[in-house]
Write a protein that holds these residues in place. Structure first.
Motif, PDB file in Angstrom:
ATOM      1  N   ASP A 180       8.567  -6.175 -10.989  1.00 61.29           N
ATOM      2  CA  ASP A 180       7.941  -5.976  -9.686  1.00 61.29           C
ATOM      3  C   ASP A 180       7.328  -4.582  -9.599  1.00 61.29           C
ATOM      4  OD1 ASP A 180       7.800  -5.339  -6.716  1.00 61.29           O
ATOM      5  OD2 ASP A 180       8.511  -7.404  -6.640  1.00 61.29           O
ATOM      6  N   LEU A 181       6.082  -4.509  -9.167  1.00 57.04           N
ATOM      7  CA  LEU A 181       5.375  -3.223  -9.104  1.00 57.04           C
ATOM      8  C   LEU A 181       5.914  -2.300  -8.028  1.00 57.04           C
ATOM      9  CD1 LEU A 181       1.682  -4.458  -9.601  1.00 57.04           C
ATOM     10  CD2 LEU A 181       3.235  -3.506 -11.317  1.00 57.04           C
ATOM     11  N   VAL A 182       6.659  -2.863  -7.073  1.00 60.47           N
ATOM     12  CA  VAL A 182       7.265  -2.032  -6.019  1.00 60.47           C
ATOM     13  C   VAL A 182       8.766  -1.892  -6.242  1.00 60.47           C
ATOM     14  CG1 VAL A 182       7.808  -1.885  -3.552  1.00 60.47           C
ATOM     15  CG2 VAL A 182       5.515  -2.562  -4.275  1.00 60.47           C
ATOM     16  N   LEU A 231      -1.114   1.701   7.587  1.00 59.18           N
ATOM     17  CA  LEU A 231      -1.222   2.270   6.250  1.00 59.18           C
ATOM     18  C   LEU A 231       0.007   3.125   5.944  1.00 59.18           C
ATOM     19  CD1 LEU A 231      -2.809   3.099   3.652  1.00 59.18           C
ATOM     20  CD2 LEU A 231      -3.844   4.920   5.030  1.00 59.18           C
ATOM     21  N   ARG A 232       0.418   3.923   6.919  1.00 63.41           N
ATOM     22  CA  ARG A 232       1.550   4.841   6.726  1.00 63.41           C
ATOM     23  C   ARG A 232       2.906   4.168   6.930  1.00 63.41           C
ATOM     24  NH1 ARG A 232       3.205   7.785   5.205  1.00 63.41           N
ATOM     25  NH2 ARG A 232       3.676   9.697   6.346  1.00 63.41           N
ATOM     26  N   LEU A 233       2.894   2.909   7.348  1.00 67.93           N
ATOM     27  CA  LEU A 233       4.145   2.185   7.592  1.00 67.93           C
ATOM     28  C   LEU A 233       4.659   1.622   6.266  1.00 67.93           C
ATOM     29  CD1 LEU A 233       5.990   1.363   9.968  1.00 67.93           C
ATOM     30  CD2 LEU A 233       4.744  -0.798  10.069  1.00 67.93           C
ATOM     31  N   GLY A 234       5.378   2.450   5.531  1.00 69.72           N
ATOM     32  CA  GLY A 234       5.911   2.014   4.241  1.00 69.72           C
ATOM     33  C   GLY A 234       5.113   2.497   3.053  1.00 69.72           C
ATOM     34  N   TRP A 235       4.102   3.344   3.296  1.00 68.83           N
ATOM     35  CA  TRP A 235       3.317   3.915   2.195  1.00 68.83           C
ATOM     36  C   TRP A 235       3.049   5.379   2.501  1.00 68.83           C
ATOM     37  CZ3 TRP A 235      -1.554   6.253   1.986  1.00 68.83           C
ATOM     38  CH2 TRP A 235      -2.070   6.466   0.694  1.00 68.83           C
ATOM     39  N   SER A 236       3.025   6.191   1.476  1.00 67.43           N
ATOM     40  CA  SER A 236       2.752   7.615   1.702  1.00 67.43           C
ATOM     41  C   SER A 236       1.934   8.191   0.562  1.00 67.43           C
ATOM     42  CB  SER A 236       4.063   8.401   1.842  1.00 67.43           C
ATOM     43  OG  SER A 236       4.821   8.311   0.638  1.00 67.43           O
ATOM     44  N   GLU A 281     -10.920   7.615   2.887  1.00 68.66           N
ATOM     45  CA  GLU A 281      -9.740   8.244   2.274  1.00 68.66           C
ATOM     46  C   GLU A 281      -8.652   7.212   2.000  1.00 68.66           C
ATOM     47  OE1 GLU A 281      -9.838  12.797   4.077  1.00 68.66           O
ATOM     48  OE2 GLU A 281      -8.885  11.186   5.240  1.00 68.66           O
ATOM     49  N   SER A 282      -8.521   6.242   2.904  1.00 67.27           N
ATOM     50  CA  SER A 282      -7.516   5.181   2.712  1.00 67.27           C
ATOM     51  C   SER A 282      -7.779   4.446   1.412  1.00 67.27           C
ATOM     52  CB  SER A 282      -7.560   4.187   3.881  1.00 67.27           C
ATOM     53  OG  SER A 282      -7.288   4.819   5.106  1.00 67.27           O
ATOM     54  N   ILE A 283      -9.044   4.116   1.180  1.00 64.36           N
ATOM     55  CA  ILE A 283      -9.421   3.404  -0.048  1.00 64.36           C
ATOM     56  C   ILE A 283      -9.246   4.311  -1.274  1.00 64.36           C
ATOM     57  CG2 ILE A 283     -11.359   2.377  -1.296  1.00 64.36           C
ATOM     58  CD1 ILE A 283     -12.412   1.436   1.482  1.00 64.36           C
ATOM     59  N   LYS A 284      -9.635   5.555  -1.135  1.00 65.18           N
ATOM     60  CA  LYS A 284      -9.583   6.493  -2.264  1.00 65.18           C
ATOM     61  C   LYS A 284      -8.155   6.747  -2.746  1.00 65.18           C
ATOM     62  CE  LYS A 284     -10.789  11.260  -3.509  1.00 65.18           C
ATOM     63  NZ  LYS A 284     -11.394  12.537  -3.020  1.00 65.18           N
ATOM     64  N   TYR A 285      -7.221   6.905  -1.802  1.00 63.56           N
ATOM     65  CA  TYR A 285      -5.875   7.337  -2.172  1.00 63.56           C
ATOM     66  C   TYR A 285      -4.853   6.211  -2.305  1.00 63.56           C
ATOM     67  CZ  TYR A 285      -7.623  12.004  -1.047  1.00 63.56           C
ATOM     68  OH  TYR A 285      -8.350  13.164  -1.023  1.00 63.56           O
ATOM     69  N   PHE A 286      -5.192   5.011  -1.818  1.00 60.72           N
ATOM     70  CA  PHE A 286      -4.165   3.960  -1.821  1.00 60.72           C
ATOM     71  C   PHE A 286      -3.769   3.566  -3.239  1.00 60.72           C
ATOM     72  CE2 PHE A 286      -2.383  -0.273  -1.730  1.00 60.72           C
ATOM     73  CZ  PHE A 286      -1.450  -0.145  -0.713  1.00 60.72           C
ATOM     74  N   ASN A 287      -2.465   3.450  -3.437  1.00 61.69           N
ATOM     75  CA  ASN A 287      -1.936   2.956  -4.709  1.00 61.69           C
ATOM     76  C   ASN A 287      -0.602   2.256  -4.448  1.00 61.69           C
ATOM     77  OD1 ASN A 287       0.088   5.005  -4.493  1.00 61.69           O
ATOM     78  ND2 ASN A 287      -1.306   6.456  -5.447  1.00 61.69           N
ATOM     79  N   ILE A 288      -0.234   1.371  -5.349  1.00 60.74           N
ATOM     80  CA  ILE A 288       1.017   0.628  -5.181  1.00 60.74           C
ATOM     81  C   ILE A 288       2.222   1.543  -5.374  1.00 60.74           C
ATOM     82  CG2 ILE A 288       2.429  -1.212  -6.209  1.00 60.74           C
ATOM     83  CD1 ILE A 288      -0.139  -2.807  -6.636  1.00 60.74           C
ATOM     84  N   GLU A 289       2.062   2.595  -6.190  1.00 60.76           N
ATOM     85  CA  GLU A 289       3.177   3.516  -6.452  1.00 60.76           C
ATOM     86  C   GLU A 289       3.666   4.201  -5.171  1.00 60.76           C
ATOM     87  OE1 GLU A 289       0.992   2.522  -9.884  1.00 60.76           O
ATOM     88  OE2 GLU A 289       0.245   3.638  -8.165  1.00 60.76           O
ATOM     89  N   ILE A 349       4.082   2.820  -2.270  1.00 55.12           N
ATOM     90  CA  ILE A 349       4.802   1.918  -1.365  1.00 55.12           C
ATOM     91  C   ILE A 349       6.301   2.128  -1.537  1.00 55.12           C
ATOM     92  CG2 ILE A 349       5.242  -0.497  -0.754  1.00 55.12           C
ATOM     93  CD1 ILE A 349       2.470  -1.190  -1.876  1.00 55.12           C
ATOM     94  N   GLY A 350       7.010   2.322  -0.422  1.00 59.22           N
ATOM     95  CA  GLY A 350       8.453   2.542  -0.467  1.00 59.22           C
ATOM     96  C   GLY A 350       9.227   1.262  -0.711  1.00 59.22           C
ATOM     97  N   LYS A 351      10.499   1.400  -1.056  1.00 59.93           N
ATOM     98  CA  LYS A 351      11.338   0.243  -1.372  1.00 59.93           C
ATOM     99  C   LYS A 351      12.184  -0.220  -0.185  1.00 59.93           C
ATOM    100  CE  LYS A 351      11.789   1.275  -6.318  1.00 59.93           C
ATOM    101  NZ  LYS A 351      12.725   1.474  -7.438  1.00 59.93           N
ATOM    102  N   SER A 352      12.194   0.562   0.890  1.00 59.87           N
ATOM    103  CA  SER A 352      13.043   0.225   2.042  1.00 59.87           C
ATOM    104  C   SER A 352      12.205  -0.307   3.195  1.00 59.87           C
ATOM    105  CB  SER A 352      13.817   1.462   2.506  1.00 59.87           C
ATOM    106  OG  SER A 352      14.598   1.973   1.448  1.00 59.87           O
TER     107      SER A 352
END
Length: 466
Positions: free
Chosen positions: A156-158, A267-272, A283-291, A293-296
């Motif tokens: 799983d990537l997350v 976007l910030r709900l579970g991702w940073s 910026e959302s598109i530029k910086y978004f990555n699966i890494e 995404i939090g696990k909780s």
């Protein structure tokens, strides 16, 4: 590796849930970040509950948030023959079998599991049985022949590597006895035919993923990559459901939450990304990555949404804010009259003060939008003889003012404070009630300037307050 392709696959059986919106957003952002494609699949095989109105609401909600899919919508019900064909292939190659258990038999198995306080798993009665012994009066279902030995690891990537014992996965149904395909079969076939490279969805789908991985393997298809996002919870820690208030996008747009603000919040709900809080769309598109995404699980915080919305209200271009306010009023309140639009637009600078929503701005600007003052009955009781004298005295002095400005108004107010032996509130409150109908609202100078001389004069001579 082939070009990245993701999908969002809602069922049109109700309004789009906020958790689904975030899933769609993450899929869309990942695809755009990877220069790939994002697709919308409408899973409408539940004919009784699927409604065209819900499909339209889903599509419009995503567009409102700025999420647009590539190509036409993929309609699952139009692909049922493909799903059935794959079920028959699985049957033919020995990876599925016909199960002739009656409904009563299945219910008895479930009852025994409940009595033993164990999760129900079908007992595989017909897995290796001879069809010659099949009862003639029962129409069979087709079950997938799940692995019963060893274990399977989901990379799983997350969540990282997730391992499960194969014997915990039952021989699940892929075709019902009426010939209709089930979710796990349909979703797998669709994802394969749509050439999906990444399946990003809620972590409540993990058990489905293990089932679907076995179908991929049995059909000798390339396996996509999977990412399971932790669910959204309420502030009390419960899984967010459609029964909760503010669970759909409509709930937010109705109170005047703006799409950019809600998108930024989700976007910030579970991702940073580092310590950054505010993201433009680019910026959302530029910086978004699966890494990132939090696990909780994340908690939906209405106060944080309002705070984010307040930030956008204060910082976006006022022309854009006015356009959004105009559209909001047209949809949910009353359309701003053409002769009031210019006054509202010029007054946005102060009408947006302390406003957390477009509804707040609408409420703050009511005194401009309405032709007649609507008095708050409790506040009008504050207009005693002393207050009436303040209003009358101000009206007299105001009549001599040619161009209205704060510089022209301040001396008049200061004179009234002295001559009536009072303070700023003693002058400002009666005037605010006379001009707006309420003791609450914008600053008195802003109110007077926004209304203009003719309207102020008319309101100050209202028989109700003088």
């Amino acid at each position: 590796m082939s070009k990245v392709a993701t999908r969002f696959a809602p069922s049109p059986t109700g309004a789009l849930h906020i958790g689904g919106v975030r899933t769609a957003l993450f899929n869309w952002l990942f695809s755009k970040n990877q220069k790939g494609t994002f697709h919308l699949r409408i899973e409408d095989t539940d004919k009784e509950r699927s409604k065209d109105e819900h499909k339209k609401q889903i599509i419009n909600s995503l567009k409102w948030l700025g999420i647009e899919h590539d190509g036409d919508e993929y309609i699952q019900s139009s692909k049922i023959n493909d799903h059935i064909r794959v079920a028959n292939e699985l049957l033919k190659n020995g990876n599925a079998y016909k199960c002739y258990c009656s409904a009563e038999e299945i219910e008895e198995q479930k009852k025994r599991a409940r009595q033993k306080k164990l999760p129900y798993i079908y007992n595989r009665k017909w897995r290796d049985a001879d069809e010659k012994d099949a009862p003639k009066d029962i129409k069979p279902v087709i079950r997938f022949k799940s692995k019963i030995e060893g274990s399977t690891i989901l990379k799983d990537l997350v969540q990282g590597d997730v391992e499960i014992e194969n014997n915990t996965i039952e021989d699940f149904i892929i075709l019902r006895n009426d010939g209709s395909p089930t979710y796990n079969l349909s979703a797998t076939v669709d994802d394969h035919q749509m050439n999906m490279t990444h399946i990003i969805r809620g972590d409540d789908h993990k058990i489905n993923t293990f089932k679907q991985m076995q179908i991929y393997e049995a059909m000798n298809w390339d396996l996509p990559k999977f990412a399971h996002i932790p669910l959204i919870h309420t502030m009390e820690g419960r899984k967010l459901s459609k029964r909760d208030n503010a669970s759909t996008l409509d709930d937010y747009s109705k109170i005047g939450i703006m799409p950019d603000a809600l998108r930024n919040y989700l976007l910030r709900l579970g991702w940073s990304y580092e310590d950054k809080e505010i993201f433009t769309l680019d910026e959302s598109i530029k910086y978004f990555n699966i890494e990132g995404i939090g696990k909780s699980p994340s908690k939906l915080d209405m106060s944080r949404i309002l705070s984010m919305n307040e930030y956008y209200i204060k910082n976006i271009d006022e022309n854009d804010l006015f356009n959004q306010l105009t559209e909001y009023c047209k949809l949910y309140k009353s359309e701003i009259k053409s002769d009031k639009k210019d006054k509202i637009k010029k007054s946005l600078t102060f009408l947006k003060n302390k406003a957390k929503t477009l509804e707040d701005i609408f409420n703050n600007g009511q005194y401009i939008m309405e032709d007649e003052v609507k008095f708050n009955q409790d506040d009008i009781k504050l207009i005693d003889d002393k207050a009436k004298k303040v209003i009358t005295d101000f009206a007299t002095k105001f009549a001599a003012v040619d161009k209205i400005s704060k510089e022209k108004l301040e001396p008049i107010v200061n004179d009234l404070i002295k001559s009536n032996d009072t303070n700023f509130k003693g002058v400002g409150q009666p005037l605010r009630i006379a001009l707006t109908g309420s003791k609450f609202g914008p600053g008195i100078y802003d109110i007077i300037i926004s209304l203009g001389k003719e309207e102020v004069t008319k309101r100050l001579t209202n028989k109700i307050i003088v």
